[in-house]
Design a protein around this motif. Structure first.
Motif, short mmCIF file in Angstrom:
data_model
loop_
_atom_site.label_atom_id
_atom_site.label_comp_id
_atom_site.label_asym_id
_atom_site.label_seq_id
_atom_site.Cartn_x
_atom_site.Cartn_y
_atom_site.Cartn_z
N THR A 93 0.57 -8.87 4.79
CA THR A 93 0.07 -10.16 4.36
C THR A 93 -0.96 -10.56 5.40
N GLY A 94 -2.19 -10.75 4.96
CA GLY A 94 -3.27 -11.00 5.91
C GLY A 94 -3.39 -9.84 6.87
N ASN A 95 -3.36 -10.14 8.16
CA ASN A 95 -3.43 -9.10 9.19
C ASN A 95 -2.08 -8.87 9.85
N LYS A 96 -1.02 -9.00 9.06
CA LYS A 96 0.33 -8.82 9.60
C LYS A 96 1.10 -7.82 8.75
N ALA A 97 1.70 -6.84 9.41
CA ALA A 97 2.57 -5.87 8.73
C ALA A 97 3.95 -6.49 8.58
N LEU A 136 -0.59 1.81 5.13
CA LEU A 136 -1.03 0.51 5.66
C LEU A 136 -2.54 0.36 5.52
N ALA A 137 -3.28 1.45 5.72
CA ALA A 137 -4.74 1.42 5.56
C ALA A 137 -5.11 1.10 4.11
N VAL A 138 -4.38 1.66 3.17
CA VAL A 138 -4.63 1.37 1.75
C VAL A 138 -4.39 -0.12 1.47
N ALA A 139 -3.33 -0.67 2.04
CA ALA A 139 -3.04 -2.09 1.86
C ALA A 139 -4.14 -2.96 2.49
N ILE A 140 -4.62 -2.57 3.66
CA ILE A 140 -5.72 -3.31 4.31
C ILE A 140 -6.96 -3.26 3.44
N CYS A 141 -7.26 -2.09 2.90
CA CYS A 141 -8.41 -1.93 2.01
C CYS A 141 -8.29 -2.86 0.81
N ALA A 142 -7.13 -2.87 0.19
CA ALA A 142 -6.90 -3.74 -0.98
C ALA A 142 -7.04 -5.21 -0.60
N SER A 143 -6.54 -5.56 0.57
CA SER A 143 -6.63 -6.94 1.03
C SER A 143 -8.09 -7.35 1.20
N LYS A 144 -8.89 -6.49 1.79
CA LYS A 144 -10.31 -6.80 1.98
C LYS A 144 -11.05 -6.89 0.66
N ARG A 145 -10.73 -5.98 -0.24
CA ARG A 145 -11.38 -6.01 -1.56
C ARG A 145 -10.97 -7.26 -2.34
N ALA A 146 -9.70 -7.63 -2.21
CA ALA A 146 -9.20 -8.81 -2.92
C ALA A 146 -9.86 -10.08 -2.40
N VAL A 155 -7.19 9.98 13.07
CA VAL A 155 -6.94 9.31 14.34
C VAL A 155 -7.66 7.96 14.37
N GLN A 156 -8.91 7.92 13.92
CA GLN A 156 -9.67 6.66 13.89
C GLN A 156 -9.01 5.67 12.93
N VAL A 157 -8.60 6.13 11.76
CA VAL A 157 -7.95 5.24 10.79
C VAL A 157 -6.66 4.68 11.38
N SER A 158 -5.84 5.55 11.96
CA SER A 158 -4.56 5.11 12.54
C SER A 158 -4.78 4.07 13.65
N GLU A 159 -5.77 4.31 14.49
CA GLU A 159 -6.06 3.39 15.59
C GLU A 159 -6.51 2.03 15.06
N MET A 160 -7.35 2.03 14.03
CA MET A 160 -7.82 0.76 13.47
C MET A 160 -6.71 0.03 12.72
N VAL A 161 -5.80 0.76 12.11
CA VAL A 161 -4.64 0.12 11.47
C VAL A 161 -3.82 -0.58 12.55
N LYS A 162 -3.58 0.11 13.65
CA LYS A 162 -2.82 -0.46 14.76
C LYS A 162 -3.49 -1.74 15.27
N GLY A 212 0.85 -1.19 0.00
CA GLY A 212 0.00 0.00 0.00
C GLY A 212 0.88 1.23 0.00
N VAL A 213 0.47 2.24 -0.77
CA VAL A 213 1.26 3.46 -0.87
C VAL A 213 0.36 4.68 -0.69
N ASP A 214 0.80 5.60 0.16
CA ASP A 214 0.18 6.91 0.29
C ASP A 214 1.14 7.87 -0.40
N PRO A 215 0.88 8.19 -1.68
CA PRO A 215 1.85 8.93 -2.47
C PRO A 215 1.98 10.39 -2.06
N GLY A 216 3.18 10.86 -2.07
CA GLY A 216 3.45 12.26 -1.80
C GLY A 216 4.87 12.57 -2.20
#
Length: 175
Positions: free
Chosen positions: A20-24, A142-152, A117-124, A6-10
């Motif tokens: 991978t799964g629920n592991k960073a 990491l949130a983008v990667a989680i999103c992709a994982s769920k969609r996949a 803050v909510q997104v960061s906490e749920m990623v954690k 997952g990438v947050d571009p800037g």
């Protein structure tokens, strides 16, 4: 399990996260200085992302879609890094998925209007991390990667899955 990047571009700060799964597996960020030549800034971040891709060989790259902001300079930097990442996905023959900020928030928190803050906490919590990833760009990646994982995995209601399929179809037509 398959590895997702997952990438947050800037251009000033580019967050990345491999899950991978629920592991960073790996996460962090790359920076560039506004005083550097734009070619060097984009090139440096692109090379850093290329190294991550070459080492970890993700099966999917997920990126947060550019959205209109008042700050044109910020939008341009996001677009430049997004373009570099698209070229890397092509080079390595890895599928690339774009997600809107609302899609990411919904997938991670259950609300498309969640704050950072909510997104960061749920990623954690989702990734069982000891601390909230910082800066926010890392948690967002990491949130983008989680999103992709769920969609996949096809998670979500039938209505949500149909909406995602329709949105992706529309995006293909629009380019």
């Amino acid at each position: 399990m398959e590895l997702i990047l997952g990438v947050d571009p800037g251009l000033t700060r580019c967050g990345y996260g491999l899950i991978t799964g629920n592991k960073a597996i790996d996460y962090g960020h790359f920076t560039s200085s506004p005083t550097q030549d734009p070619r060097d800034r984009v090139g440096s971040i692109a090379e850093s992302l290329n190294q991550i891709i070459s080492v970890h060989k993700p099966v999917l790259i997920a990126i947060e879609r550019v959205f209109a902001q008042a700050n044109l300079r910020s939008v341009m930097g996001v677009a430049q890094i997004s373009g570099a990442l698209m070229a890397l996905a092509f080079k390595h023959d890895i599928p690339l998925e774009f997600f809107t900020p609302s899609e990411v928030k919904l997938a991670v928190t259950g609300s498309g209007r969640a704050d950072k803050v909510q997104v960061s906490e749920m990623v954690k919590r989702t990734l069982n991390l000891q601390e909230t990833p910082k800066p926010a760009d890392v948690a967002d990646a990491l949130a983008v990667a989680i999103c992709a994982s769920k969609r996949a995995q096809g998670l979500g209601t039938n209505a949500q899955q149909k909406w995602v399929a329709a949105a992706k179809s529309a995006n293909r037509r629009l380019g």
